[in-house]
Write a protein that holds these residues in place. Structure first.
Motif, PDB file in Angstrom:
ATOM      1  N   VAL A 106      39.298  35.212  46.846  1.00  0.00           N
ATOM      2  CA  VAL A 106      38.015  35.056  46.172  1.00  0.00           C
ATOM      3  C   VAL A 106      37.075  36.076  46.795  1.00  0.00           C
ATOM      4  O   VAL A 106      36.839  36.049  48.001  1.00  0.00           O
ATOM      5  CB  VAL A 106      37.437  33.634  46.342  1.00  0.00           C
ATOM      6  N   MET A 107      36.536  36.974  45.985  1.00  0.00           N
ATOM      7  CA  MET A 107      35.778  38.080  46.562  1.00  0.00           C
ATOM      8  C   MET A 107      34.544  38.443  45.740  1.00  0.00           C
ATOM      9  O   MET A 107      34.467  38.177  44.543  1.00  0.00           O
ATOM     10  CB  MET A 107      36.671  39.309  46.685  1.00  0.00           C
ATOM     11  N   ASP A 108      33.586  39.054  46.424  1.00  0.00           N
ATOM     12  CA  ASP A 108      32.388  39.559  45.782  1.00  0.00           C
ATOM     13  C   ASP A 108      32.656  40.977  45.272  1.00  0.00           C
ATOM     14  O   ASP A 108      33.617  41.634  45.690  1.00  0.00           O
ATOM     15  CB  ASP A 108      31.246  39.565  46.807  1.00  0.00           C
ATOM     16  N   LEU A 109      31.796  41.434  44.374  1.00  0.00           N
ATOM     17  CA  LEU A 109      31.901  42.808  43.881  1.00  0.00           C
ATOM     18  C   LEU A 109      31.075  43.785  44.696  1.00  0.00           C
ATOM     19  O   LEU A 109      31.296  44.983  44.657  1.00  0.00           O
ATOM     20  CB  LEU A 109      31.424  42.882  42.427  1.00  0.00           C
ATOM     21  N   ARG A 110      30.094  43.257  45.397  1.00  0.00           N
ATOM     22  CA  ARG A 110      29.179  44.101  46.158  1.00  0.00           C
ATOM     23  C   ARG A 110      29.374  43.847  47.639  1.00  0.00           C
ATOM     24  O   ARG A 110      28.788  42.929  48.205  1.00  0.00           O
ATOM     25  CB  ARG A 110      27.731  43.786  45.773  1.00  0.00           C
ATOM     26  N   MET A 111      30.247  44.636  48.260  1.00  0.00           N
ATOM     27  CA  MET A 111      30.469  44.491  49.694  1.00  0.00           C
ATOM     28  C   MET A 111      30.772  45.857  50.291  1.00  0.00           C
ATOM     29  O   MET A 111      31.192  46.785  49.569  1.00  0.00           O
ATOM     30  CB  MET A 111      31.622  43.518  49.978  1.00  0.00           C
ATOM     31  N   PRO A 112      30.532  46.025  51.576  1.00  0.00           N
ATOM     32  CA  PRO A 112      30.789  47.326  52.210  1.00  0.00           C
ATOM     33  C   PRO A 112      32.227  47.793  51.981  1.00  0.00           C
ATOM     34  O   PRO A 112      33.177  47.007  52.092  1.00  0.00           O
ATOM     35  CB  PRO A 112      30.537  47.034  53.698  1.00  0.00           C
ATOM     36  N   GLY A 113      32.359  49.052  51.627  1.00  0.00           N
ATOM     37  CA  GLY A 113      33.682  49.648  51.467  1.00  0.00           C
ATOM     38  C   GLY A 113      34.270  49.556  50.079  1.00  0.00           C
ATOM     39  O   GLY A 113      35.236  50.251  49.763  1.00  0.00           O
ATOM     40  N   LEU A 114      33.726  48.687  49.237  1.00  0.00           N
ATOM     41  CA  LEU A 114      34.231  48.553  47.870  1.00  0.00           C
ATOM     42  C   LEU A 114      33.437  49.488  46.977  1.00  0.00           C
ATOM     43  O   LEU A 114      32.268  49.246  46.678  1.00  0.00           O
ATOM     44  CB  LEU A 114      34.086  47.100  47.391  1.00  0.00           C
ATOM     45  N   SER A 115      34.069  50.569  46.561  1.00  0.00           N
ATOM     46  CA  SER A 115      33.330  51.626  45.870  1.00  0.00           C
ATOM     47  C   SER A 115      33.260  51.456  44.366  1.00  0.00           C
ATOM     48  O   SER A 115      32.485  52.146  43.701  1.00  0.00           O
ATOM     49  CB  SER A 115      33.956  52.980  46.195  1.00  0.00           C
ATOM     50  N   GLY A 116      34.042  50.567  43.804  1.00  0.00           N
ATOM     51  CA  GLY A 116      33.991  50.403  42.355  1.00  0.00           C
ATOM     52  C   GLY A 116      35.194  49.674  41.811  1.00  0.00           C
ATOM     53  O   GLY A 116      36.006  49.104  42.558  1.00  0.00           O
ATOM     54  N   LEU A 117      35.312  49.692  40.494  1.00  0.00           N
ATOM     55  CA  LEU A 117      36.376  48.938  39.831  1.00  0.00           C
ATOM     56  C   LEU A 117      37.764  49.481  40.119  1.00  0.00           C
ATOM     57  O   LEU A 117      38.747  48.746  40.064  1.00  0.00           O
ATOM     58  CB  LEU A 117      36.127  48.917  38.315  1.00  0.00           C
ATOM     59  N   ASN A 118      37.871  50.767  40.446  1.00  0.00           N
ATOM     60  CA  ASN A 118      39.181  51.313  40.781  1.00  0.00           C
ATOM     61  C   ASN A 118      39.727  50.677  42.063  1.00  0.00           C
ATOM     62  O   ASN A 118      40.922  50.382  42.171  1.00  0.00           O
ATOM     63  CB  ASN A 118      39.115  52.833  40.939  1.00  0.00           C
ATOM     64  N   ASP A 119      38.828  50.469  43.031  1.00  0.00           N
ATOM     65  CA  ASP A 119      39.242  49.790  44.264  1.00  0.00           C
ATOM     66  C   ASP A 119      39.659  48.356  43.959  1.00  0.00           C
ATOM     67  O   ASP A 119      40.640  47.840  44.514  1.00  0.00           O
ATOM     68  CB  ASP A 119      38.094  49.771  45.283  1.00  0.00           C
ATOM     69  N   LEU A 120      38.911  47.707  43.082  1.00  0.00           N
ATOM     70  CA  LEU A 120      39.238  46.332  42.712  1.00  0.00           C
ATOM     71  C   LEU A 120      40.605  46.267  42.048  1.00  0.00           C
ATOM     72  O   LEU A 120      41.438  45.416  42.391  1.00  0.00           O
ATOM     73  CB  LEU A 120      38.168  45.788  41.766  1.00  0.00           C
ATOM     74  N   GLU A 121      40.850  47.163  41.115  1.00  0.00           N
ATOM     75  CA  GLU A 121      42.142  47.167  40.421  1.00  0.00           C
ATOM     76  C   GLU A 121      43.282  47.469  41.392  1.00  0.00           C
ATOM     77  O   GLU A 121      44.365  46.873  41.290  1.00  0.00           O
ATOM     78  CB  GLU A 121      42.136  48.197  39.299  1.00  0.00           C
ATOM     79  N   ALA A 122      43.046  48.372  42.333  1.00  0.00           N
ATOM     80  CA  ALA A 122      44.078  48.693  43.327  1.00  0.00           C
ATOM     81  C   ALA A 122      44.426  47.467  44.150  1.00  0.00           C
ATOM     82  O   ALA A 122      45.608  47.220  44.460  1.00  0.00           O
ATOM     83  CB  ALA A 122      43.587  49.829  44.231  1.00  0.00           C
ATOM     84  N   LEU A 123      43.414  46.680  44.501  1.00  0.00           N
ATOM     85  CA  LEU A 123      43.664  45.462  45.265  1.00  0.00           C
ATOM     86  C   LEU A 123      44.446  44.456  44.435  1.00  0.00           C
ATOM     87  O   LEU A 123      45.412  43.844  44.924  1.00  0.00           O
ATOM     88  CB  LEU A 123      42.333  44.849  45.717  1.00  0.00           C
ATOM     89  N   VAL A 124      44.036  44.269  43.185  1.00  0.00           N
ATOM     90  CA  VAL A 124      44.733  43.323  42.306  1.00  0.00           C
ATOM     91  C   VAL A 124      46.204  43.693  42.184  1.00  0.00           C
ATOM     92  O   VAL A 124      47.096  42.829  42.255  1.00  0.00           O
ATOM     93  CB  VAL A 124      44.072  43.298  40.908  1.00  0.00           C
ATOM     94  N   ARG A 125      46.484  44.978  42.015  1.00  0.00           N
ATOM     95  CA  ARG A 125      47.868  45.430  41.887  1.00  0.00           C
ATOM     96  C   ARG A 125      48.624  45.252  43.204  1.00  0.00           C
ATOM     97  O   ARG A 125      49.808  44.879  43.202  1.00  0.00           O
ATOM     98  CB  ARG A 125      47.894  46.906  41.472  1.00  0.00           C
ATOM     99  N   ARG A 126      47.945  45.497  44.297  1.00  0.00           N
ATOM    100  CA  ARG A 126      48.618  45.411  45.599  1.00  0.00           C
ATOM    101  C   ARG A 126      49.052  43.992  45.916  1.00  0.00           C
ATOM    102  O   ARG A 126      50.147  43.784  46.461  1.00  0.00           O
ATOM    103  CB  ARG A 126      47.693  45.933  46.700  1.00  0.00           C
ATOM    104  N   VAL A 127      48.212  43.008  45.607  1.00  0.00           N
ATOM    105  CA  VAL A 127      48.511  41.632  46.005  1.00  0.00           C
ATOM    106  C   VAL A 127      49.261  40.850  44.945  1.00  0.00           C
ATOM    107  O   VAL A 127      49.690  39.715  45.199  1.00  0.00           O
ATOM    108  CB  VAL A 127      47.221  40.873  46.372  1.00  0.00           C
ATOM    109  N   ALA A 128      49.414  41.397  43.734  1.00  0.00           N
ATOM    110  CA  ALA A 128      50.097  40.670  42.663  1.00  0.00           C
ATOM    111  C   ALA A 128      51.442  40.116  43.148  1.00  0.00           C
ATOM    112  O   ALA A 128      52.145  40.793  43.908  1.00  0.00           O
ATOM    113  CB  ALA A 128      50.310  41.605  41.472  1.00  0.00           C
TER     114      ALA A 128
END
Length: 214
Positions: A52-74
């Protein structure tokens, strides 16, 4: 069950930790305050069942980072808990594979049920995304494996009629029950779903129906 809560605000982490333990008393909660810390935990081989994560946090630069995380942990589900209230941004986030977008204005009881739904393999779309466009189709049958599993057959019948907008009197007439019995079933439904009102119960049904149509 091990859950990672990633948010740079301590009050949010504390609040979500409380809700996760309400969902599952045996849950272990890990926390991160930045996107980089999430990566460090994953690099260390930490096993997770939910993020469970926020969208606005240090180091998270945008939706590409979010998608990379989703793919990594799937197939581990990722739920976003955010102050963002733009429907366009919500849709963009969900399009990246996130299983739930939970606005921070969401009621605590509903948050718990959303997390249960996600853990059961479902997904959650904020009601604001369902307000535009054509009229919604008639409710589909409730999912076979979901947070509704704890309801009896009769409670499911009552919940289905609640979702169709019927009053207690109308439900009784439809099912051949007296008003007192209907009220007892409605109370049981609300308790089983962990919600405090008929409206919240109906919202869960509509969210589940929408997920099955996506």
């Amino acid at each position: 069950m091990q859950v990672l809560i990633a948010d740079d605000h301590s009050i949010v982490r504390s609040g979500l930790t409380h809700l996760v333990t309400e969902m599952n008393e045996a849950a272990t909660v890990l926390t991160a305050t930045s996107y980089g810390q999430i990566g460090e935990l994953l690099d260390a081989g930490t096993a997770l069942d939910l993020i469970v994560m926020d969208l606005r946090m240090p180091g998270l630069s945008g939706l590409n980072d979010l998608e990379a995380l989703v793919r990594r942990v799937a197939p581990v589900p990722v739920a976003v808990f955010s102050m963002v209230d733009s429907p366009e941004e919500m849709r963009a986030v969900l399009a990246r594979g996130v299983r739930a977008f939970i606005p921070k204005s969401t009621d605590d009881v509903l948050i718990v049920n959303i997390l249960r739904l996600v853990m059961a393999g479902g997904s959650y779309v904020p009601p604001v995304l369902g307000m535009a466009g054509a009229a919604a189709p008639a409710p589909a049958p409730l999912p076979a494996h979901s947070l509704f599993d704890g309801l009896t057959r009769r409670q499911l019948d009552v919940l289905d009629l609640l979702a169709k907008g019927l009053s207690n009197q109308e439900i009784g007439e439809r099912l051949g029950l007296n008003l007192s019995t209907v009220k007892t079933h409605v109370t049981g439904v609300l308790k089983a779903l962990g919600v405090g009102s008929r409206t919240q119960a109906v919202l869960l049904v509509k969210d589940a129906d929408r997920d099955r149509l996506v």
